[in-house]
Write a protein that holds these residues in place. Structure first.
Motif, PDB file in Angstrom:
ATOM      1  N   ASP A   1     -14.587  18.437   3.683  1.00 55.61           N
ATOM      2  CA  ASP A   1     -14.519  18.026   2.121  1.00 55.61           C
ATOM      3  C   ASP A   1     -13.114  17.308   1.887  1.00 55.61           C
ATOM      4  O   ASP A   1     -12.856  16.904   0.834  1.00 55.61           O
ATOM      5  CB  ASP A   1     -14.395  19.351   1.418  1.00 55.61           C
ATOM      6  CG  ASP A   1     -15.654  20.078   1.409  1.00 55.61           C
ATOM      7  OD1 ASP A   1     -16.783  19.490   1.242  1.00 55.61           O
ATOM      8  OD2 ASP A   1     -15.614  21.404   2.078  1.00 55.61           O
ATOM      9  N   LEU A   2     -12.369  17.159   2.908  1.00 53.37           N
ATOM     10  CA  LEU A   2     -10.925  16.593   2.984  1.00 53.37           C
ATOM     11  C   LEU A   2     -10.991  15.215   3.670  1.00 53.37           C
ATOM     12  O   LEU A   2     -12.006  14.924   4.473  1.00 53.37           O
ATOM     13  CB  LEU A   2     -10.095  17.476   3.624  1.00 53.37           C
ATOM     14  CG  LEU A   2      -9.704  18.708   2.979  1.00 53.37           C
ATOM     15  CD1 LEU A   2      -8.735  19.439   3.568  1.00 53.37           C
ATOM     16  CD2 LEU A   2      -9.681  18.905   1.669  1.00 53.37           C
ATOM     17  N   ARG A   3     -10.174  14.235   3.418  1.00 51.07           N
ATOM     18  CA  ARG A   3     -10.150  12.902   3.947  1.00 51.07           C
ATOM     19  C   ARG A   3      -9.210  13.025   5.276  1.00 51.07           C
ATOM     20  O   ARG A   3      -8.214  12.203   5.497  1.00 51.07           O
ATOM     21  CB  ARG A   3      -9.360  12.079   2.990  1.00 51.07           C
ATOM     22  CG  ARG A   3     -10.255  11.855   1.638  1.00 51.07           C
ATOM     23  CD  ARG A   3      -9.692  10.733   0.697  1.00 51.07           C
ATOM     24  NE  ARG A   3     -10.212  10.636  -0.472  1.00 51.07           N
ATOM     25  CZ  ARG A   3      -9.754  11.386  -1.613  1.00 51.07           C
ATOM     26  NH1 ARG A   3      -8.615  11.958  -1.663  1.00 51.07           N
ATOM     27  NH2 ARG A   3     -10.259  11.326  -2.835  1.00 51.07           N
ATOM     28  N   VAL A   4      -9.767  13.882   6.014  1.00 52.45           N
ATOM     29  CA  VAL A   4      -9.171  14.071   7.545  1.00 52.45           C
ATOM     30  C   VAL A   4      -9.624  12.917   8.337  1.00 52.45           C
ATOM     31  O   VAL A   4      -8.855  12.543   9.246  1.00 52.45           O
ATOM     32  CB  VAL A   4      -9.293  15.224   7.970  1.00 52.45           C
ATOM     33  CG1 VAL A   4      -8.749  15.573   9.518  1.00 52.45           C
ATOM     34  CG2 VAL A   4      -8.784  16.554   7.118  1.00 52.45           C
ATOM     35  N   ALA A   5     -10.867  12.547   8.421  1.00 46.08           N
ATOM     36  CA  ALA A   5     -11.412  11.698   9.348  1.00 46.08           C
ATOM     37  C   ALA A   5     -10.733  10.214   8.822  1.00 46.08           C
ATOM     38  O   ALA A   5     -10.660   9.340   9.909  1.00 46.08           O
ATOM     39  CB  ALA A   5     -12.839  11.466   8.953  1.00 46.08           C
TER      40      ALA A   5
ATOM     41  N   GLY B   1       8.518   6.034   3.103  1.00 50.72           N
ATOM     42  CA  GLY B   1       7.185   5.572   3.935  1.00 50.72           C
ATOM     43  C   GLY B   1       6.200   5.430   2.796  1.00 50.72           C
ATOM     44  O   GLY B   1       6.144   5.227   1.735  1.00 50.72           O
ATOM     45  N   VAL B   2       4.874   5.470   3.542  1.00 46.37           N
ATOM     46  CA  VAL B   2       3.616   5.493   2.670  1.00 46.37           C
ATOM     47  C   VAL B   2       2.844   6.862   2.756  1.00 46.37           C
ATOM     48  O   VAL B   2       3.519   7.990   3.385  1.00 46.37           O
ATOM     49  CB  VAL B   2       2.799   4.341   3.348  1.00 46.37           C
ATOM     50  CG1 VAL B   2       3.397   2.992   3.165  1.00 46.37           C
ATOM     51  CG2 VAL B   2       2.474   4.936   4.825  1.00 46.37           C
ATOM     52  N   TYR B   3       1.713   6.894   2.166  1.00 48.00           N
ATOM     53  CA  TYR B   3       1.289   8.287   2.084  1.00 48.00           C
ATOM     54  C   TYR B   3      -0.435   8.262   2.392  1.00 48.00           C
ATOM     55  O   TYR B   3      -1.004   7.268   2.612  1.00 48.00           O
ATOM     56  CB  TYR B   3       1.233   8.621   0.575  1.00 48.00           C
ATOM     57  CG  TYR B   3       2.440   8.989  -0.133  1.00 48.00           C
ATOM     58  CD1 TYR B   3       3.141  10.224  -0.265  1.00 48.00           C
ATOM     59  CD2 TYR B   3       3.160   8.072  -0.635  1.00 48.00           C
ATOM     60  CE1 TYR B   3       4.457  10.328  -0.809  1.00 48.00           C
ATOM     61  CE2 TYR B   3       4.575   8.114  -1.184  1.00 48.00           C
ATOM     62  CZ  TYR B   3       4.861   9.318  -1.095  1.00 48.00           C
ATOM     63  OH  TYR B   3       6.335   9.604  -1.653  1.00 48.00           O
ATOM     64  N   HIS B   4      -0.790   9.557   2.504  1.00 48.74           N
ATOM     65  CA  HIS B   4      -2.118   9.573   2.675  1.00 48.74           C
ATOM     66  C   HIS B   4      -2.620  10.832   1.951  1.00 48.74           C
ATOM     67  O   HIS B   4      -2.026  11.788   2.162  1.00 48.74           O
ATOM     68  CB  HIS B   4      -2.540   9.933   4.017  1.00 48.74           C
ATOM     69  CG  HIS B   4      -4.056   9.947   4.426  1.00 48.74           C
ATOM     70  ND1 HIS B   4      -5.013   8.786   4.483  1.00 48.74           N
ATOM     71  CD2 HIS B   4      -4.942  11.069   4.363  1.00 48.74           C
ATOM     72  CE1 HIS B   4      -6.133   9.136   4.627  1.00 48.74           C
ATOM     73  NE2 HIS B   4      -6.244  10.569   4.664  1.00 48.74           N
ATOM     74  N   VAL B   5      -3.528  10.833   0.781  1.00 47.16           N
ATOM     75  CA  VAL B   5      -4.025  11.737  -0.175  1.00 47.16           C
ATOM     76  C   VAL B   5      -5.081  12.416   0.614  1.00 47.16           C
ATOM     77  O   VAL B   5      -6.210  12.045   0.767  1.00 47.16           O
ATOM     78  CB  VAL B   5      -4.188  11.536  -1.290  1.00 47.16           C
ATOM     79  CG1 VAL B   5      -4.771  12.397  -2.097  1.00 47.16           C
ATOM     80  CG2 VAL B   5      -2.889  10.808  -1.862  1.00 47.16           C
ATOM     81  N   LEU B   6      -5.108  13.967   0.899  1.00 48.37           N
ATOM     82  CA  LEU B   6      -6.217  14.453   1.472  1.00 48.37           C
ATOM     83  C   LEU B   6      -7.540  14.994   0.620  1.00 48.37           C
ATOM     84  O   LEU B   6      -8.566  14.742   0.744  1.00 48.37           O
ATOM     85  CB  LEU B   6      -5.827  15.961   2.346  1.00 48.37           C
ATOM     86  CG  LEU B   6      -4.793  15.690   3.430  1.00 48.37           C
ATOM     87  CD1 LEU B   6      -4.462  17.262   4.019  1.00 48.37           C
ATOM     88  CD2 LEU B   6      -5.651  15.280   4.517  1.00 48.37           C
ATOM     89  N   GLY B   7      -7.063  15.066  -0.708  1.00 48.75           N
ATOM     90  CA  GLY B   7      -7.865  15.336  -1.691  1.00 48.75           C
ATOM     91  C   GLY B   7      -8.061  16.961  -1.790  1.00 48.75           C
ATOM     92  O   GLY B   7      -9.198  17.225  -2.087  1.00 48.75           O
TER      93      GLY B   7
END
Length: 201
Positions: free
Chosen positions: A124-128, A105-111
């Protein structure tokens, strides 16, 4: 142990090397002396590679992995399953998962991960950005692959509460015994998770 006498140039190099993660005085000295004893072209190639990576690598506009183009190689690949998003804390986690060859699959990096003690909150994270992707893309499953520690578990629980009302399948990486390990040496938490994550044979 540093030499009793060193030139200002060597001392500056040692000081800069010690700023790197995992590099102490002895390691810094070994690297510095290697640089002094190797040929100039090798050191120049190293310095150019460092500058080039800082100048050309940035975050992917979609998943926030490292990329040289607008999209990283994973997001731009037609061979990936775009209906599954694996959520990780840092880009280095993607490299670890990709080495297994078990995920397509693909990903999402929260940071990062939620850590109130360190002042790291949701903002502070890439939740939005993740929630925006889930709303705009045809996603069927979200795999939460944060670390199995307090911060990672807190982050996973928070994300699950946010995502489940969207009607999406939310899964968490199983954790348990390492291959080749002995039960008698496993800690209680690891062994407990292995029991909870048991599967039918």
């Amino acid at each position: 142990m540093r030499p009793v006498e060193s030139s200002p140039a060597i001392q500056t190099l040692l000081d800069e090397l010690e700023r790197l993660p995992g590099i102490g005085p002895k390691s810094a000295q070994r690297i510095a002396y290697w640089m002094l004893n190797t040929d100039r072209d090798t050191v120049v190639r190293l310095s150019e590679a460092i500058v080039r990576v800082k100048d050309t690598v940035h975050f992917c506009s979609q998943c926030y992995n490292y990329a040289q183009d607008d999209l990283c190689e994973i997001c731009s690949s037609v061979r990936r399953d775009n209906t599954i998003i694996c959520v990780v804390s840092e880009p280095r986690d993607i490299a670890a998962i990709e080495r297994t060859g078990a995920y397509s699959g693909v990903y999402h990096v929260l940071g990062g991960a939620l850590s109130p003690m360190d002042g790291v909150g949701v903002e502070d994270l890439r939740v939005a950005e993740l929630m925006a992707r889930l709303a705009s893309e045809d996603i069927g499953e979200v795999v939460i692959a944060t670390n199995p520690n307090v911060e990672g578990e807190t982050t996973a629980a928070y994300l699950a509460r946010l995502i489940k009302p969207l009607g999406l399948k939310v899964t968490r990486l199983a954790s348990g015994l390492p291959v080749g390990g002995d039960l008698e040496y496993a800690d209680e938490v690891t062994l407990g998770r292995a029991i909870e994550s048991r599967r039918v044979l």
